[in-house]
Enzyme design. Structure first.
Site: not given
Length: 351
Positions: A47, A147, A175
């Site tokens: 994802y 990622d 984040k």
């Protein structure tokens, strides 16, 4: 950000975004601008954000997913333009031979290969596979994007790239860099990153009809809150804490994993606590190794869901069927509370 780049030396230059999703989106744009190739390769089960280009084969039906060694590109949402299914090529994780065959077939079209070096934050790539992917992408002129939205700081302060000793061309972070506040970072090879440098006279907001350049000559990237100073301050504070306490978090995670595996084993319930660093998932399986999405689909999800709901009644919340992410807030008392709650739940379900 000197203290950050000492842990991620591959990120020679940086740009800020507002989320991990925006970070992967910018990384793909950078790769396309740098290579002039516009198709993207990603892995089945990985994802990278909720946009059309990447909402492909994240959780496909096995019945429809095609051959294991050459998966189909399937949409993971309504409203996905079929264009993206043709331009996002899906690869099998931890299968270097199959990946090489697919990538060589499309080498003149693929500008970027993006991956979670640890799928879902808990299924690790094999070292030989990672070494092979790095070598192959260099050879084929494909930008390798890590990622690390899930793995940054959580598998080690240097992320998965330090763990595997791999230098990706670009890295996308999320984040955790801002202590949980909305931020993303894209960084990497100086030459690639410089394609986003404001060296031209015009961009999409320039209505002056510049004769020197036009918007299409500029890699556009903008955002009102990119690099917000309050969030960067929170990120620096987070790093200061993690430099002192991350090893303690990893130790507590390992303790919890071992206690849970022992508990399940005593009840003859097949389970593996799979993960590295402060992330793991409770996978109910007899398989010796979980190497990719298709291996994971053979696990007992129904029982895992029951366990998660029973744990909720015991005051332990985990997102059903999802991974566990420990933090400095999870004290020894919290670990012991979790272990005792598991004991009660397993006694109820498997009396």
């Amino acid at each position: 950000m000197w203290c950050f780049q000492q842990y991620y030396p591959s990120m020679e230059l940086l740009r800020y975004t507002n989320s991990g999703t925006e970070a992967t989106l910018l990384a793909l744009r950078l790769a396309a601008a740098y290579t002039g190739k516009y198709k993207v390769a990603k892995f089945e089960g990985h994802y990278h954000g909720g946009y059309d280009q990447m909402l492909v084969s994240v959780s496909p039906s096995i019945e429809k997913a095609g051959p294991e060694k050459e998966p189909f590109s399937l949409p993971d949402s309504k409203g996905i333009d079929p264009y993206h299914l043709e331009h996002t090529i899906v690869l099998p994780f931890n299968d270097l031979e199959s990946c090489e065959s697919i990538l060589r077939k499309h080498q003149d079209e693929i500008g970027a290969l993006v991956l979670e070096p640890i799928q879902g934050g808990f299924i690790p790539a094999e070292q030989e596979f990672m070494d092979g992917i790095r070598s192959l992408t260099k050879q084929l002129g494909i930008v390798l994007i890590f990622d690390e939205v899930k793995t940054c700081f959580r598998v080690g302060l240097g992320g998965a790239q330090a763990l595997y000793r791999i230098k990706p061309d670009l890295t996308a972070l999320g984040k955790v860099i801002g202590g949980g506040y909305p931020i993303g970072v894209v960084g990497g090879n100086r030459e690639i990153m410089m394609t986003s440098a404001p060296v031209a006279a015009a961009d999409v907001f320039d209505a002056s009809q510049s004769k020197r350049s036009s918007a299409q000559d500029v890699l556009f990237h903008s955002g009102t809150y990119n690099g917000h100073p309050m969030i960067l301050a929170a990120g620096l504070a987070t790093m200061n804490v993690l430099e002192k306490e991350s090893e303690m978090v990893f130790s507590r995670t390992e303790e919890l994993k071992q206690e849970l595996e022992s508990m399940f084993q005593k009840k003859n319930i097949p389970m593996k606590a799979i993960g590295i660093g402060s992330i793991f998932s409770v996978v109910l399986t007899n398989k010796e190794n979980i190497r990719n999405y298709r291996d994971l689909q053979e696990a007992d999800f129904l029982t895992r869901r029951d366990i998660d709901f029973y744990l909720l009644n015991e005051g332990i919340y985990t997102k059903p069927l999802n991974r566990y992410s420990l933090s400095t807030a999870h004290t020894n008392e919290v670990i012991q509370k979790t272990i005792l709650a598991y004991e009660r739940v397993l006694n109820k379900l498997f009396a």
